[in-house]
Enzyme design. Structure first.
Site, PDB file in Angstrom:
ATOM      1  CB  SER A  84      -0.828  -0.157   1.212  1.00 47.73           C
ATOM      2  OG  SER A  84      -1.767  -1.063   1.151  1.00 47.73           O
ATOM      3  CD  GLN A 192      -2.971 -10.771  -5.167  1.00 46.49           C
ATOM      4  OE1 GLN A 192      -2.920 -11.814  -5.637  1.00 46.49           O
ATOM      5  NE2 GLN A 192      -3.197 -10.122  -4.188  1.00 46.49           N
ATOM      6  CB  CYS A 338      -9.920  -4.818   1.283  1.00 48.56           C
ATOM      7  SG  CYS A 338      -8.299  -5.470   0.610  1.00 48.56           S
TER       8      CYS A 338
HETATM    9  C1  LIG Z   1      -2.273  -6.775  -1.006  1.00 47.79           C
HETATM   10  C2  LIG Z   1      -2.354  -5.994  -2.311  1.00 47.79           C
HETATM   11  C3  LIG Z   1      -1.851  -4.442  -1.931  1.00 47.79           C
HETATM   12  C4  LIG Z   1      -1.535  -4.165  -0.578  1.00 47.79           C
HETATM   13  O1  LIG Z   1      -0.336  -4.669  -0.162  1.00 47.79           O
HETATM   14  P1  LIG Z   1      -0.002  -4.460   1.502  1.00 47.79           P
HETATM   15  O2  LIG Z   1       1.453  -4.865   1.711  1.00 47.79           O
HETATM   16  O3  LIG Z   1      -0.885  -5.662   2.130  1.00 47.79           O
HETATM   17  O4  LIG Z   1      -0.268  -3.306   1.932  1.00 47.79           O
HETATM   18  C5  LIG Z   1      -1.793  -3.814  -2.802  1.00 47.79           C
HETATM   19  N1  LIG Z   1      -2.152  -4.185  -4.259  1.00 47.79           N
HETATM   20  C6  LIG Z   1      -2.601  -5.437  -4.486  1.00 47.79           C
HETATM   21  C7  LIG Z   1      -3.049  -5.751  -5.820  1.00 47.79           C
HETATM   22  C8  LIG Z   1      -2.683  -6.249  -3.369  1.00 47.79           C
HETATM   23  O5  LIG Z   1      -3.097  -7.597  -3.553  1.00 47.79           O
END
Ligand SMILES: *Cc1c(COP(=O)(O)O)cnc(C)c1O
Length: 413
Positions: A84, A192, A338
């Protein structure tokens, strides 16, 4: 965990974790380097004495591992507090830097992760303009839509490499080429994708790319932003001179070491992992679409993340299925993790045109390298047992059945 033994589904002895898109178990090799980093002399990597240099060497090694995994230079990798933060930095930083040249327009898609979408909303409140591109019913951003949205004042295009809910893989190389042609910066949220499919920043031609440790067997709360040499998004975290003066704050040395190790091993084993996850994915999709009436797959079958299955079961609520699965020892997700706290249908499913009532009955199963074919078979037999049973109790489902029946009766007359 207590579960009733009935039908073909037998009692699990342990939790069957099928939510690897939400987070992954930390692999033992990553844990080992973290424990080592935490139990050593624990110098500050910015300090100028030997135990400081030791901590700095741990960071350097992890930076080299992450860079090698992406075909980048170590100097192009900046550690963050997760995916994030990397997304926020790339998007807000690019907007701030480029607005100094009068560029105040950004392009993204309607089905990005909230770390991207909410960063964009935040910029809109500051006076930036954002175009949210539609997504095709198959789950893809169309390159021609990106081309049509480009303006002389476009600062940044940010499109995710693979969607976290439906797993569809986006045409990043084509979009990045278009961006470069127009002097627009290109960012991709590859959280991802990294560790699940090949990711080569040179081949993709992107300027910035986000990744996150806990999505590929590393620890939570640590990530990285790749910034191509010469690309300078304005700093988001101001502070000391860490990360080449671009991200303040003493680095999470142990977390970074764990992430570097996990990524090195994931990439080393990538082909084998992909084949394995694809087998589980295809088995579940093929079997469920055949054995459960009206089940539907969300997102195209290809190109799709090897471990992603996203299915809708019309007539049911995802939350009901989730609880039934939990009773059987299976961890999965309704749409996106989320969104689990809200009852709004997933913005991803809405963006690909899934009707709201069908979106409510959607489940995501995401496989990782540790899952087995036995677990995939068990998932299917549990679904084959609980879906018809719940449907028999569901007013929504019975009503829609009756409607269909009375309609066909009328048609016969
Ligand atoms: C999990 C995820 C995030 C956020 O990553 P964090 O390390 O949990 O903050 C952002 N983008 C995608 C596509 C995600 O799957």
């Amino acid at each position: 965990m207590q579960a009733t033994v009935n039908g073909s589904a037998s009692l699990p002895e342990r939790v069957i974790y099928l939510d690897n898109a939400a987070t992954t178990p930390c692999i033992p090799e990553a844990l080992a380097v973290m424990v080592e980093a935490l139990s050593g002399p624990c110098g500050n990597p910015s300090s100028h004495y030997s135990i400081g240099y030791e901590a700095k060497a741990v960071l350097d090694a992890a930076r080299a591992q992450v860079a090698a995994a992406l075909n980048a230079q170590p100097g192009e990798i900046f550690f963050t507090g997760g995916g994030s933060e990397a997304d926020n930095w790339a998007i807000k930083g690019a907007a701030f830097t480029r607005s100094r040249q009068g560029k105040r327009h950004l392009i993204t898609s309607a089905f990005e992760h909230h770390a991207v979408l909410h960063s964009m909303r935040s910029l809109e409140r500051m006076g930036f303009e954002v175009t949210y591109l539609p997504v095709s019913p198959e789950g893809f951003v169309r390159v021609e839509d990106v081309a049509a949205a480009i303006r002389p004042d476009t600062a940044l295009i940010s499109i995710m490499m693979a969607n976290n809910e439906i797993g569809t893989i986006q045409p990043i190389r084509e979009i990045a080429a278009l961006a470069r042609e127009h002097g627009i910066w290109m960012h991709t949220d590859a959280v991802q994708a990294v560790g699940s499919i090949p990711v080569d920043v040179k081949e993709l031609g992107v300027d910035m790319l986000s990744l996150s440790g806990h999505k590929f067997g590393g620890p939570k709360g640590v990530g990285a932003l790749y910034c191509r040499k010469g690309i300078w998004p304005q700093n988001l975290i101001d502070g000391g001179g860490q990360e080449s003066r671009r991200r303040g704050g003493t680095e999470n040395v142990a977390g970074i070491a764990g992430m570097g190790k996990a990524l090195e091993l994931a990439v080393k084993d990538l082909e084998h992992r992909m084949t394995h996850e694809q087998q589980l994915r295809d088995y579940v999709i093929d079997r469920v679409l055949k054995s459960i009436p009206d089940a539907r797959l969300n997102g195209a079958r290809a190109p799709r993340l090897p471990g992603n299955v996203n299915l809708s079961f019309p007539g049911l609520e995802g939350e009901t299925i989730l609880l039934d699965l939990d009773m059987h020892g299976i961890c999965a997700s309704t749409g996106s993790a989320c969104n689990s706290d809200s009852l709004d249908p997933s913005h991803v499913l809405l963006s690909i045109g899934v009707p709201e009532e069908i979106g409510h009955g959607s489940m995501r199963f995401s496989f990782g390298p540790q899952n087995t074919m036995e677990e995939a078979e068990y998932l299917c037999s549990v679904l084959e047992e609980i879906i018809p049973r719940r449907r028999a109790m569901s007013c929504m489902w019975l009503q829609s059945e009756n409607k269909a029946r009375s309609f066909s009766l009328k048609g016969e007359n």
